[in-house]
Scaffold this motif. Structure first.
Motif, short mmCIF file in Angstrom:
data_model
loop_
_atom_site.label_atom_id
_atom_site.label_comp_id
_atom_site.label_asym_id
_atom_site.label_seq_id
_atom_site.Cartn_x
_atom_site.Cartn_y
_atom_site.Cartn_z
N ALA A 29 -4.69 6.54 -0.51
CA ALA A 29 -3.72 5.30 -0.57
C ALA A 29 -4.66 4.44 -1.62
O ALA A 29 -5.54 4.64 -2.13
CB ALA A 29 -4.08 4.83 0.85
N GLU A 30 -3.69 3.60 -2.01
CA GLU A 30 -3.74 2.71 -3.20
C GLU A 30 -2.80 1.55 -2.96
O GLU A 30 -1.82 1.68 -2.31
CB GLU A 30 -3.41 3.30 -4.49
N ILE A 31 -3.29 0.47 -3.56
CA ILE A 31 -2.56 -0.67 -3.56
C ILE A 31 -1.65 -0.94 -5.00
O ILE A 31 -2.19 -0.61 -5.88
CB ILE A 31 -3.30 -2.10 -3.74
N ILE A 86 0.79 -1.26 0.06
CA ILE A 86 0.00 0.18 0.10
C ILE A 86 0.91 1.21 0.09
O ILE A 86 1.79 1.32 0.74
CB ILE A 86 -0.94 -0.07 1.22
N GLN A 87 0.52 2.39 -0.84
CA GLN A 87 1.35 3.53 -1.11
C GLN A 87 0.16 4.95 -1.17
O GLN A 87 -0.92 4.35 -1.25
CB GLN A 87 2.22 3.58 -2.19
N ILE A 88 0.67 5.69 -0.86
CA ILE A 88 -0.06 7.00 -1.08
C ILE A 88 0.20 7.38 -2.58
O ILE A 88 1.40 7.56 -2.91
CB ILE A 88 0.64 8.12 0.02
N SER A 89 -1.04 7.82 -3.07
CA SER A 89 -0.73 7.98 -4.55
C SER A 89 0.04 9.21 -4.89
O SER A 89 -0.17 10.39 -4.35
CB SER A 89 -2.25 8.44 -4.90
N LYS A 90 0.80 9.33 -5.98
CA LYS A 90 1.59 10.31 -6.42
C LYS A 90 0.76 11.25 -7.35
O LYS A 90 1.09 12.50 -7.50
CB LYS A 90 2.80 9.92 -6.83
N ASP A 91 -0.28 10.61 -8.02
CA ASP A 91 -0.83 11.33 -9.02
C ASP A 91 -2.34 11.66 -8.88
O ASP A 91 -2.93 12.53 -9.68
CB ASP A 91 -0.56 10.64 -10.32
N LYS A 92 -2.84 11.27 -7.83
CA LYS A 92 -4.30 11.41 -7.56
C LYS A 92 -4.59 12.16 -6.29
O LYS A 92 -3.73 12.30 -5.42
CB LYS A 92 -5.13 10.13 -7.06
N MET A 93 -5.77 13.17 -6.40
CA MET A 93 -6.01 13.92 -5.34
C MET A 93 -7.59 13.82 -5.03
O MET A 93 -8.09 13.88 -6.01
CB MET A 93 -5.45 15.28 -5.46
#
Length: 70
Positions: free
Chosen positions: A41-43, A26-33
């Motif tokens: 967060a996204e997988i 799981i990571q925090i999105s770099k391109d979505k807000m």
């Protein structure tokens, strides 16, 4: 197989799910807000998810749901 879904509008980027994930996928999105200005967060790799639900358990905003995939 389990399916993990993130409600992007409820996520406030607290990163608790990132820290709780034993597979570290799981990571925090770099391109979505989202509408509130947070990066949700996204997988990174859904195939590596073991469906443990640790992420959903620690989420203070109930932004993560785990369902059984058919």
């Amino acid at each position: 197989m389990k399916n993990v879904t993130f409600n992007e509008e409820r996520c406030k980027s607290c990163e608790l799910c990132v820290k709780a994930c034993p597979k570290k996928i799981i990571q925090i999105s770099k391109d979505k807000m989202n509408a509130k200005g947070y990066r949700p967060a996204e997988i990174a790799d859904k195939s590596a998810c073991i469906g443990c639900a640790f992420c959903a358990t620690v989420c203070p905003d109930c932004a993560i749901t785990i369902t059984e995939e058919e």
